[in-house]
Design an enzyme around this catalytic site. Structure first.
Site, PDB file in Angstrom:
ATOM      1  N   LYS A   1      22.538 -47.943  -0.381  1.00  0.00           N
ATOM      2  CA  LYS A   1      22.200 -48.467  -1.713  1.00  0.00           C
ATOM      3  C   LYS A   1      21.813 -47.328  -2.644  1.00  0.00           C
ATOM      4  O   LYS A   1      22.289 -47.236  -3.768  1.00  0.00           O
ATOM      5  CB  LYS A   1      21.049 -49.465  -1.560  1.00  0.00           C
ATOM      6  CG  LYS A   1      20.541 -50.047  -2.856  1.00  0.00           C
ATOM      7  CD  LYS A   1      19.441 -51.049  -2.537  1.00  0.00           C
ATOM      8  CE  LYS A   1      18.671 -51.424  -3.773  1.00  0.00           C
ATOM      9  NZ  LYS A   1      17.566 -52.352  -3.465  1.00  0.00           N
TER      10      LYS A   1
ATOM     11  N   GLU B   1      20.169 -39.284   6.421  1.00  0.00           N
ATOM     12  CA  GLU B   1      20.902 -39.581   7.659  1.00  0.00           C
ATOM     13  C   GLU B   1      22.341 -39.978   7.335  1.00  0.00           C
ATOM     14  O   GLU B   1      23.299 -39.500   7.953  1.00  0.00           O
ATOM     15  CB  GLU B   1      20.235 -40.749   8.416  1.00  0.00           C
ATOM     16  CG  GLU B   1      18.900 -40.429   9.042  1.00  0.00           C
ATOM     17  CD  GLU B   1      17.714 -40.692   8.126  1.00  0.00           C
ATOM     18  OE1 GLU B   1      17.891 -40.654   6.872  1.00  0.00           O
ATOM     19  OE2 GLU B   1      16.613 -40.910   8.632  1.00  0.00           O
TER      20      GLU B   1
ATOM     21  N   GLY C   1      17.155 -53.608   0.836  1.00  0.00           N
ATOM     22  CA  GLY C   1      17.978 -53.191   1.976  1.00  0.00           C
ATOM     23  C   GLY C   1      17.926 -54.176   3.134  1.00  0.00           C
ATOM     24  O   GLY C   1      18.952 -54.606   3.655  1.00  0.00           O
ATOM     25  N   ARG C   2      16.707 -54.543   3.561  1.00  0.00           N
ATOM     26  CA  ARG C   2      16.594 -55.386   4.760  1.00  0.00           C
ATOM     27  C   ARG C   2      17.000 -56.828   4.504  1.00  0.00           C
ATOM     28  O   ARG C   2      17.072 -57.641   5.427  1.00  0.00           O
ATOM     29  CB  ARG C   2      15.168 -55.310   5.306  1.00  0.00           C
ATOM     30  CG  ARG C   2      14.088 -55.660   4.301  1.00  0.00           C
ATOM     31  CD  ARG C   2      12.733 -55.194   4.796  1.00  0.00           C
ATOM     32  NE  ARG C   2      11.664 -55.381   3.811  1.00  0.00           N
ATOM     33  CZ  ARG C   2      11.349 -54.493   2.872  1.00  0.00           C
ATOM     34  NH1 ARG C   2      12.059 -53.387   2.745  1.00  0.00           N
ATOM     35  NH2 ARG C   2      10.340 -54.715   2.041  1.00  0.00           N
TER      36      ARG C   2
ATOM     37  N   GLU D   1       8.684 -54.351   7.924  1.00  0.00           N
ATOM     38  CA  GLU D   1       8.769 -53.566   6.688  1.00  0.00           C
ATOM     39  C   GLU D   1       8.335 -54.436   5.496  1.00  0.00           C
ATOM     40  O   GLU D   1       7.851 -53.931   4.490  1.00  0.00           O
ATOM     41  CB  GLU D   1      10.196 -53.038   6.486  1.00  0.00           C
ATOM     42  CG  GLU D   1      10.246 -51.830   5.558  1.00  0.00           C
ATOM     43  CD  GLU D   1      11.580 -51.094   5.585  1.00  0.00           C
ATOM     44  OE1 GLU D   1      11.572 -49.870   5.771  1.00  0.00           O
ATOM     45  OE2 GLU D   1      12.616 -51.737   5.415  1.00  0.00           O
TER      46      GLU D   1
ATOM     47  N   HIS E   1      13.140 -60.947  33.813  1.00  0.00           N
ATOM     48  CA  HIS E   1      13.091 -60.027  34.952  1.00  0.00           C
ATOM     49  C   HIS E   1      12.433 -58.710  34.552  1.00  0.00           C
ATOM     50  O   HIS E   1      12.557 -57.703  35.254  1.00  0.00           O
ATOM     51  CB  HIS E   1      14.501 -59.778  35.481  1.00  0.00           C
ATOM     52  CG  HIS E   1      15.160 -61.042  35.933  1.00  0.00           C
ATOM     53  ND1 HIS E   1      15.156 -61.449  37.242  1.00  0.00           N
ATOM     54  CD2 HIS E   1      15.791 -62.015  35.231  1.00  0.00           C
ATOM     55  CE1 HIS E   1      15.782 -62.613  37.335  1.00  0.00           C
ATOM     56  NE2 HIS E   1      16.175 -62.984  36.122  1.00  0.00           N
TER      57      HIS E   1
HETATM   58  C1  G6Q Z   1      15.116 -51.652   3.685  1.00  0.00           C
HETATM   59  C2  G6Q Z   1      14.686 -50.287   3.468  1.00  0.00           C
HETATM   60  C3  G6Q Z   1      15.448 -49.253   4.264  1.00  0.00           C
HETATM   61  C4  G6Q Z   1      16.805 -48.872   3.673  1.00  0.00           C
HETATM   62  C5  G6Q Z   1      17.311 -47.612   4.364  1.00  0.00           C
HETATM   63  C6  G6Q Z   1      18.674 -47.193   3.874  1.00  0.00           C
HETATM   64  O1  G6Q Z   1      14.696 -52.594   3.067  1.00  0.00           O
HETATM   65  O2  G6Q Z   1      14.657 -50.019   2.138  1.00  0.00           O
HETATM   66  O3  G6Q Z   1      15.608 -49.612   5.603  1.00  0.00           O
HETATM   67  O4  G6Q Z   1      17.709 -49.924   3.827  1.00  0.00           O
HETATM   68  O5  G6Q Z   1      16.383 -46.579   4.164  1.00  0.00           O
HETATM   69  O6  G6Q Z   1      18.663 -46.993   2.508  1.00  0.00           O
HETATM   70  P1  G6Q Z   1      19.988 -46.776   1.700  1.00  0.00           P
HETATM   71  O7  G6Q Z   1      20.801 -48.034   1.784  1.00  0.00           O
HETATM   72  O8  G6Q Z   1      19.562 -46.460   0.300  1.00  0.00           O
HETATM   73  O9  G6Q Z   1      20.718 -45.639   2.352  1.00  0.00           O
END
Ligand code: G6Q
Length: 532
Positions: free
Chosen positions: A209, A215, A266-267, A353, A384
């Site tokens: 986003k 990463e 994001g989540r 989060e 188990h």
């Molecule tokens: C979710 C967080 C977080 C985010 C990641 C990836 O609600 O904001 O998990 O989705 O850090 O972010 P980008 O989509 O910006 O790479």
């Protein structure tokens, strides 16, 4: 919106009083057939069995009062209509609407948030066109072959939900299509995924986003280099899903670009293009629309004010009863479905989060418990492994079981008069009864105290539509709890500090002598770890 702090709510007093002597599930006769029938809530997809919770009608009435007093459904309705709920009054904050529900509000008119839904529809139309071009052969690999695989490169919200949904629904893959995921900035994660692929017939869907996540940008670079090394043109095989105007919003570098918008966290983004591109590639557009339909049906069902008829709201309130009043610090989500293996990990992010906060929406410290620790693994495997602690440990862990009456593939075997699906479900229900009832024994090590709460969600079969419903059910359960605790469930300031310190450490590694002279904490940390 006016809000009274959680522990100022009148229902909190009543519930505190009731929590002094909650329903005893282990008492003789406490689990009757009538109770099982009475404490059951149904909606279009799910039955929620909650007779195995430590509650009775008085507790439920007080939880209803709590929901009404805290205006939980009103807040939820305001959220869907575009209220700016992602904010902390009087402090700099994200100041955003929270409109993940708008992505799936495409089946009826008028939409609750017409502008956001129009944006979502435009992206869906673009996606549909792109996928048609792929399946009709208008877009082919350099060697004129159809693409078979899509690798989603993203992390956190840009990975967990889409990956959990993809794994849940792999049984519905289009013939010859599949998806893989790369998230961690671990070169072995990337190498391991790439190793098994025919690179020429693989599309890489880079999802971020912000378009700035370290990463994801690093992994994008690794993938670009791997494509070049294999003689492929990255611009013909890479797709972007990002925010408008982000550093990744550069359609010339990608075969196709799709957008997600600020109002989708994001989540909470699995039903936006963040999940949509990969899911629709692998499962087909019809299945992705079915996911949206299921989520939308659950969005509507969550508008019900009667807590006994609203599964997400009821689960939120029972969660509050267990956490705030019966002092249970964690929740285990235990799907009796291997397909849901990654779903607890998605919920862990979505819940922790969202509700792992210690200040109110007005920026004041809270003096009540907010989000619990959420964890889980599929059963029966867990039986188990860690169920020992659930049955006899010193922590009481409320369990949430999820099961399906029929399997996805319908391939099964009869052993000793029952098939595997029946064994799976019988085990799930048995666990719930065992936790509740316990069992006496002269041998203290073999004694089960019982009186341990759980609830069970059951649906007919894990289809795309039901999966959409399940996803939305938990999203709303989390939001309802956040509303009740008067916290902002939609920001994530708590992940910033670690990121900043990691950047400092990396700066030392990149330019060991260029940074500040002398020893400092970051440098010693690197040296002590043998990395600097
Ligand atoms: C979710 C967080 C977080 C985010 C990641 C990836 O609600 O904001 O998990 O989705 O850090 O972010 P980008 O989509 O910006 O790479």
């Amino acid at each position: 919106m006016e809000f009274i702090d959680f522990n100022q709510l009148a229902a909190v007093d009543t519930l505190t009083r009731l929590a002094a002597s909650p329903y005893d599930l282990s008492a003789a006769g406490s689990l009757s057939p009538e109770r099982l029938k009475r404490y059951c809530c149904q909606n279009e997809y799910f039955d929620l069995l909650y007779a195995t919770q430590r509650l009775d009608d008085q507790v439920l009435d007080s939880l209803q009062e709590l929901a009404d007093e805290a205006g939980l459904v009103d807040k939820y309705l305001a959220m869907q209509e575009g209220a700016v709920l992602n904010r902390i009054d009087g402090y700099p904050s994200e100041e955003r609407q929270v409109l993940h529900t708008a992505c799936r509000d495409i089946f009826s008119t008028p939409a609750r948030a017409p502008e956001a839904t129009a944006q979502a529809k435009a992206e869906l139309t673009k996606l549909e066109r792109f996928l048609r071009e792929l399946s009709e052969g208008a877009i082919l690999s350099q060697g004129q072959q159809p693409f078979t695989t899509m690798v989603q490169v993203g992390i956190g919200g840009s990975d967990l939900g889409p990956r959990a949904l993809y794994q849940a629904l792999e049984a519905f893959n289009l013939p010859g299509r599949r998806a893989c995921f790369i998230a961690n900035v671990d070169p072995d994660d990337v190498a391991g995924v790439l190793r098994g692929l025919d690179l020429e017939r693989t599309l890489f869907n880079v999802v971020s986003k912000s378009g700035t996540t370290l990463e994801t940008l690093t992994n994008e670079q690794l993938v670009r280099e791997a494509l070049l090394a294999a003689g492929c043109d990255p611009a013909r095989q890479m797709i972007a899903v990002t925010g408008k105007g982000s550093p990744m919003d550069d359609p010339s570098r990608y075969l196709a670009s799709f957008y997600m918008y600020d109002s989708i966290g994001g989540r909470y983004s699995a039903t936006s293009m963040v999940g949509g591109v990969t899911l629709a590639f692998a499962l087909g557009m019809d299945s992705f629309r079915a996911i949206l339909k299921g989520a939308n049906a659950m969005d509507r069902a969550a508008e019900e004010r009667d807590i006994r008829a609203n599964i997400p709201l009821l689960m939120a309130l029972i969660g509050i009863w267990n956490h705030n009043f019966l002092a249970c610090p964690t929740v285990a989500v235990l799907p009796y479905s291997q397909a849901l293996a990654r779903f607890p990990a998605h919920l862990q992010q979505c819940d922790m989060e969202s509700n792992g906060k210690a200040v109110t929406c007005q920026g004041h410290p809270v003096s009540w418990k907010t989000g619990p620790v959420v964890w889980g693994e599929p059963g029966t495997n867990g039986q188990h492994a860690f169920y020992q602690l659930l049955h006899q440990g010193t922590e009481i862990v409320p369990a949430e079981f999820i099961g399906f009456r029929a399997s996805q593939y319908g391939r099964d075997v009869q052993v000793k008069g029952t098939n595997s699906q029946q064994k799976l479900l019988a085990n799930m229900l048995a666990q719930s009864l065992a936790l509740a009832s316990g069992r006496g024994n002269d041998n203290p090590a073999r004694r089960f105290a019982g009186n341990r709460p759980s609830m069970t969600l059951i649906a007919d079969r894990l289809t795309p539509e039901v999966m959409g419903g399940l996803l939305a059910l938990y999203e709303h359960r989390i939001a309802f709890q956040g509303f009740c605790w008067n916290i902002n469930s939609f920001d994530q300031e708590g992940v910033q500090l670690g990121k900043i310190l990691a950047e400092k450490l990396l700066a030392h590694l990149a330019e060991p002598s260029g940074q500040s002279e002398g020893e400092n904490l970051e440098k010693s940390m690197l040296r002590v770890a043998g990395i600097g």
